[in-house]
Scaffold this motif. Structure first.
Motif, PDB file in Angstrom:
ATOM      1  N   SER A 242       0.843  -1.198   0.000  1.00  0.00           N
ATOM      2  CA  SER A 242       0.000   0.000   0.000  1.00  0.00           C
ATOM      3  C   SER A 242       0.881   1.252   0.000  1.00  0.00           C
ATOM      4  CB  SER A 242      -0.925   0.004   1.217  1.00  0.00           C
ATOM      5  OG  SER A 242      -1.741  -1.141   1.254  1.00  0.00           O
ATOM      6  N   THR A 243       0.280   2.382  -0.302  1.00  0.00           N
ATOM      7  CA  THR A 243       1.015   3.643  -0.293  1.00  0.00           C
ATOM      8  C   THR A 243       0.388   4.608   0.695  1.00  0.00           C
ATOM      9  OG1 THR A 243      -0.313   4.490  -2.130  1.00  0.00           O
ATOM     10  CG2 THR A 243       1.767   3.422  -2.694  1.00  0.00           C
ATOM     11  N   ILE A 244       1.217   5.481   1.231  1.00  0.00           N
ATOM     12  CA  ILE A 244       0.746   6.548   2.108  1.00  0.00           C
ATOM     13  C   ILE A 244       1.177   7.876   1.504  1.00  0.00           C
ATOM     14  CG2 ILE A 244       0.860   5.087   4.154  1.00  0.00           C
ATOM     15  CD1 ILE A 244       3.432   6.561   4.934  1.00  0.00           C
ATOM     16  N   SER A 245       0.562   8.952   1.959  1.00  0.00           N
ATOM     17  CA  SER A 245       0.876  10.278   1.449  1.00  0.00           C
ATOM     18  C   SER A 245       1.087  11.228   2.622  1.00  0.00           C
ATOM     19  CB  SER A 245      -0.266  10.787   0.565  1.00  0.00           C
ATOM     20  OG  SER A 245      -1.412  11.058   1.349  1.00  0.00           O
ATOM     21  N   PRO A 246       1.692  12.399   2.359  1.00  0.00           N
ATOM     22  CA  PRO A 246       1.870  13.375   3.450  1.00  0.00           C
ATOM     23  C   PRO A 246       0.554  13.858   4.034  1.00  0.00           C
ATOM     24  CG  PRO A 246       3.296  13.898   1.582  1.00  0.00           C
ATOM     25  CD  PRO A 246       2.357  12.831   1.120  1.00  0.00           C
ATOM     26  N   TRP A 247      -0.551  13.772   3.263  1.00  0.00           N
ATOM     27  CA  TRP A 247      -1.847  14.227   3.753  1.00  0.00           C
ATOM     28  C   TRP A 247      -2.569  13.123   4.524  1.00  0.00           C
ATOM     29  CZ3 TRP A 247       0.049  15.114  -1.157  1.00  0.00           C
ATOM     30  CH2 TRP A 247       0.400  16.434  -1.430  1.00  0.00           C
ATOM     31  N   ASN A 248      -2.169  11.900   4.311  1.00  0.00           N
ATOM     32  CA  ASN A 248      -2.733  10.761   5.045  1.00  0.00           C
ATOM     33  C   ASN A 248      -1.591   9.799   5.363  1.00  0.00           C
ATOM     34  OD1 ASN A 248      -4.493   8.987   6.241  1.00  0.00           O
ATOM     35  ND2 ASN A 248      -5.221   8.109   4.334  1.00  0.00           N
ATOM     36  N   PRO A 249      -0.727  10.185   6.321  1.00  0.00           N
ATOM     37  CA  PRO A 249       0.524   9.440   6.531  1.00  0.00           C
ATOM     38  C   PRO A 249       0.401   8.211   7.417  1.00  0.00           C
ATOM     39  CG  PRO A 249       0.445  11.329   7.992  1.00  0.00           C
ATOM     40  CD  PRO A 249      -0.825  11.371   7.181  1.00  0.00           C
ATOM     41  N   ALA A 250      -0.794   7.934   7.970  1.00  0.00           N
ATOM     42  CA  ALA A 250      -0.933   6.821   8.916  1.00  0.00           C
ATOM     43  C   ALA A 250      -0.744   5.484   8.201  1.00  0.00           C
ATOM     44  CB  ALA A 250      -2.293   6.866   9.594  1.00  0.00           C
ATOM     45  N   MET A 251       0.084   4.620   8.780  1.00  0.00           N
ATOM     46  CA  MET A 251       0.292   3.293   8.222  1.00  0.00           C
ATOM     47  C   MET A 251      -0.110   2.185   9.206  1.00  0.00           C
ATOM     48  SD  MET A 251       4.481   3.350   8.250  1.00  0.00           S
ATOM     49  CE  MET A 251       4.662   1.636   7.780  1.00  0.00           C
ATOM     50  N   ALA A 252      -0.361   2.534  10.456  1.00  0.00           N
ATOM     51  CA  ALA A 252      -0.838   1.575  11.454  1.00  0.00           C
ATOM     52  C   ALA A 252      -1.302   2.374  12.664  1.00  0.00           C
ATOM     53  CB  ALA A 252       0.257   0.588  11.844  1.00  0.00           C
ATOM     54  N   SER A 253      -1.853   1.685  13.653  1.00  0.00           N
ATOM     55  CA  SER A 253      -2.319   2.373  14.855  1.00  0.00           C
ATOM     56  C   SER A 253      -2.129   1.483  16.068  1.00  0.00           C
ATOM     57  CB  SER A 253      -3.786   2.774  14.730  1.00  0.00           C
ATOM     58  OG  SER A 253      -4.611   1.630  14.649  1.00  0.00           O
ATOM     59  N   LEU A 254      -2.099   2.132  17.221  1.00  0.00           N
ATOM     60  CA  LEU A 254      -2.008   1.436  18.503  1.00  0.00           C
ATOM     61  C   LEU A 254      -3.269   1.789  19.296  1.00  0.00           C
ATOM     62  CD1 LEU A 254       1.732   2.110  19.424  1.00  0.00           C
ATOM     63  CD2 LEU A 254       0.748  -0.017  18.576  1.00  0.00           C
ATOM     64  N   PRO A 255      -4.291   0.944  19.239  1.00  0.00           N
ATOM     65  CA  PRO A 255      -5.558   1.278  19.901  1.00  0.00           C
ATOM     66  C   PRO A 255      -5.498   1.095  21.405  1.00  0.00           C
ATOM     67  CG  PRO A 255      -5.694  -0.893  18.912  1.00  0.00           C
ATOM     68  CD  PRO A 255      -4.355  -0.338  18.523  1.00  0.00           C
ATOM     69  N   ASP A 256      -6.332   1.863  22.100  1.00  0.00           N
ATOM     70  CA  ASP A 256      -6.522   1.699  23.536  1.00  0.00           C
ATOM     71  C   ASP A 256      -7.600   0.638  23.734  1.00  0.00           C
ATOM     72  OD1 ASP A 256      -7.023   1.827  26.220  1.00  0.00           O
ATOM     73  OD2 ASP A 256      -7.187   4.010  26.314  1.00  0.00           O
ATOM     74  N   LEU A 257      -7.202  -0.554  24.176  1.00  0.00           N
ATOM     75  CA  LEU A 257      -8.125  -1.688  24.264  1.00  0.00           C
ATOM     76  C   LEU A 257      -9.107  -1.565  25.418  1.00  0.00           C
ATOM     77  CD1 LEU A 257      -5.677  -4.621  23.427  1.00  0.00           C
ATOM     78  CD2 LEU A 257      -7.115  -3.276  21.901  1.00  0.00           C
ATOM     79  N   THR A 258      -8.947  -0.554  26.254  1.00  0.00           N
ATOM     80  CA  THR A 258      -9.901  -0.354  27.352  1.00  0.00           C
ATOM     81  C   THR A 258     -11.069   0.528  26.923  1.00  0.00           C
ATOM     82  OG1 THR A 258      -8.725   1.582  28.219  1.00  0.00           O
ATOM     83  CG2 THR A 258      -8.023  -0.587  29.017  1.00  0.00           C
ATOM     84  N   LYS A 259     -10.983   1.114  25.732  1.00  0.00           N
ATOM     85  CA  LYS A 259     -12.044   1.986  25.228  1.00  0.00           C
ATOM     86  C   LYS A 259     -12.441   1.482  23.851  1.00  0.00           C
ATOM     87  CE  LYS A 259     -10.083   5.966  27.684  1.00  0.00           C
ATOM     88  NZ  LYS A 259      -9.481   7.318  27.537  1.00  0.00           N
ATOM     89  N   MET A 260     -13.501   0.680  23.827  1.00  0.00           N
ATOM     90  CA  MET A 260     -13.890   0.018  22.592  1.00  0.00           C
ATOM     91  C   MET A 260     -15.303   0.424  22.158  1.00  0.00           C
ATOM     92  SD  MET A 260     -11.270  -1.856  21.737  1.00  0.00           S
ATOM     93  CE  MET A 260     -11.928  -3.077  20.609  1.00  0.00           C
ATOM     94  N   GLU A 261     -15.551   0.306  20.862  1.00  0.00           N
ATOM     95  CA  GLU A 261     -16.867   0.551  20.295  1.00  0.00           C
ATOM     96  C   GLU A 261     -17.070  -0.369  19.106  1.00  0.00           C
ATOM     97  OE1 GLU A 261     -17.059   4.580  18.942  1.00  0.00           O
ATOM     98  OE2 GLU A 261     -15.585   4.289  17.346  1.00  0.00           O
ATOM     99  N   SER A 262     -18.299  -0.460  18.666  1.00  0.00           N
ATOM    100  CA  SER A 262     -18.636  -1.247  17.487  1.00  0.00           C
ATOM    101  C   SER A 262     -19.139  -0.298  16.410  1.00  0.00           C
ATOM    102  CB  SER A 262     -19.706  -2.297  17.814  1.00  0.00           C
ATOM    103  OG  SER A 262     -20.117  -2.982  16.641  1.00  0.00           O
ATOM    104  N   LYS A 263     -18.532  -0.388  15.230  1.00  0.00           N
ATOM    105  CA  LYS A 263     -18.979   0.418  14.095  1.00  0.00           C
ATOM    106  C   LYS A 263     -19.815  -0.449  13.177  1.00  0.00           C
ATOM    107  CE  LYS A 263     -16.172   1.709  10.729  1.00  0.00           C
ATOM    108  NZ  LYS A 263     -15.145   2.449   9.962  1.00  0.00           N
TER     109      LYS A 263
END
Length: 415
Positions: A242-263
């Motif tokens: 995949s590619t990322i850009s300077p306007w959308n640079p996120a390539m991964a995340s570290l979620p807080d597992l104590t604060k969850m929701e369902s989408k």
């Protein structure tokens, strides 16, 4: 009793039992099913499939400085597996450095040319200013020589003396002009050297920044947590390739597992029934024994078209009141949204309701006869419907039309 008579009686009894079982007393699989009208709590639920996600997460971004070098796409070359537990400073992945390396090589070549130009300019300036200084010295010596000659010519003819004086005045004027020209040329040479030197410095700074950018292409974790892949606008996970850009640079995340929701997403018919604050029971396909409680926190006002579908869907967010150690972002959820409850409601299965000319009715068993009773109905869910008038608790109703009910008259409700 004679043995023969006993055998005959037994045979007759056996035949009667067989006949009864075949034509009268056996189970008739085609017989209509009857159920009772019950009173209880009516619940109407909408069940939607969704995906678990964290309400708070820290994104791991690639370098945004790439755009100052006109690099607007960076390809992910390597990325650790989703679900990996990482600590701050751990390796996360690497971005393709080929374009950055190409620009570094171009900058090095430009630096070589600029330094060569700077050296040449310095030599030319040194030579030019040296010639100017020599000319000034030569003219100063001639003036001094003319002055000595004038001093020794006091007994010469007046015309000769005047000629020497004019020559001295002319040379002194030329000397002043030479000095002024030298000063101008010196300032010009200094400005030119500054310009060329600045260009060299700019290219060196560019190379330094490019090498710093090259170092940032190796990504490390900025916190402790469990790494999860993020999704792009098409719902596809950002991973290797995949590619990322300077306007959308996120390539991964570290979620807080104590604060969850369902989408989840709801169709335009059911979304009208759902309000913020409605209670929800959340199940998880991966752990059928886990059910958590939550509530609706957001319902989109504008529908969107999801990939592969032409139906307008409305995004909904459901916050979990609690969490569980086994729950992870990305897990499939089953969301049972309670939209309505009613106590002491008379209910019958949907199969017991029949219609004719917009009139709803049921077939009611009354003793050995059948009554075709008009009904007044209220809310329904996927299984039962509320009867507000026409039936009483405990009444027996048919779930399919009885064969003997063709000529049964309709009993209308009384006002």
């Amino acid at each position: 009793m004679p043995r023969k008579k006993i055998i005959i009686i037994g045979a007759i009894i056996t035949i009667l039992i067989i006949l009864y079982a075949s034509f009268g007393g056996g189970t008739n699989e085609n017989a209509p099913i009857i159920t009772s009208v019950v009173k209880g709590t009516f619940k109407n639920e909408i069940i939607l499939s969704g995906e678990a996600q964290s309400t708070s997460s820290k994104k791991i971004n690639g370098p945004v400085e790439s755009r100052q070098f006109n690099i607007y796409q960076l390809k992910i070359e390597d990325l650790v597996a989703e679900g990996t537990l990482v600590k701050k400073g751990d390796y996360i992945g690497k971005l393709d450095a080929s374009e950055v390396n190409s620009k570094i090589n171009d900058a090095l070549l430009n630096l070589e040319n600029a330094e060569s130009k700077y050296t040449q300019e310095r030599l030319d300036t040194t030579l030019t200013l040296k010639q100017e200084r020599n000319a000034i010295k030569d003219l100063a010596f001639r003036i001094e020589d003319d002055k000595l000659e004038l001093k020794n010519s006091i007994y010469e003819a007046p015309t000769l003396i005047r000629k020497l004086e004019i020559n001295i005045e002319k040379n002194e004027r030329d000397l002043r002009e030479l000095k002024e020209n030298y000063s101008i040329k010196k300032r010009k040479a200094i400005a030119k050297m500054v310009e060329v030197g600045t260009q060299v410095s700019k290219i060196k700074k560019r190379i330094q920044d490019l090498k710093a950018l090259e170092d940032k292409l190796t990504i490390y974790s900025n916190n402790d947590g469990m790494l999860t892949y993020i999704k792009d606008s098409d719902g596809e996970k950002t991973t290797v390739g995949s590619t990322i850009s300077p306007w959308n640079p996120a390539m991964a995340s570290l979620p807080d597992l104590t604060k969850m929701e369902s989408k989840t997403y709801c169709n335009e018919i059911d979304v009208r029934k759902i309000k913020v604050g409605f209670p929800v029971a959340i199940g998880f396909d991966a752990f059928p024994n886990i059910e958590l409680q939550g509530k609706v926190t957001s319902v989109a006002n504008v529908g969107e078209t999801r990939k592969g579908s032409n139906i307008k869907l409305f995004q909904m967010l459901i916050k979990l009141n609690d969490t569980h150690e086994n729950i992870r972002p990305g897990m499939t959820t089953s969301n049972r949204i309670l939209t309505r409850t009613q106590d002491n409601a008379l209910m019958v299965p949907l199969e017991a309701i029949f219609t004719s000319d917009t009139i709803s009715f049921a077939y009611v068993k009354t003793g050995y006869s059948i009554k075709k009773q008009q009904l007044q109905l209220s809310h329904a869910n996927n299984e039962v419907i509320i009867v507000t008038k026409g039936l009483n608790e405990g009444d027996k109703v048919y779930l399919s039309k009885p064969d003997s009910a063709d000529d049964t008259p309709l009993t209308l409700l009384k006002d």
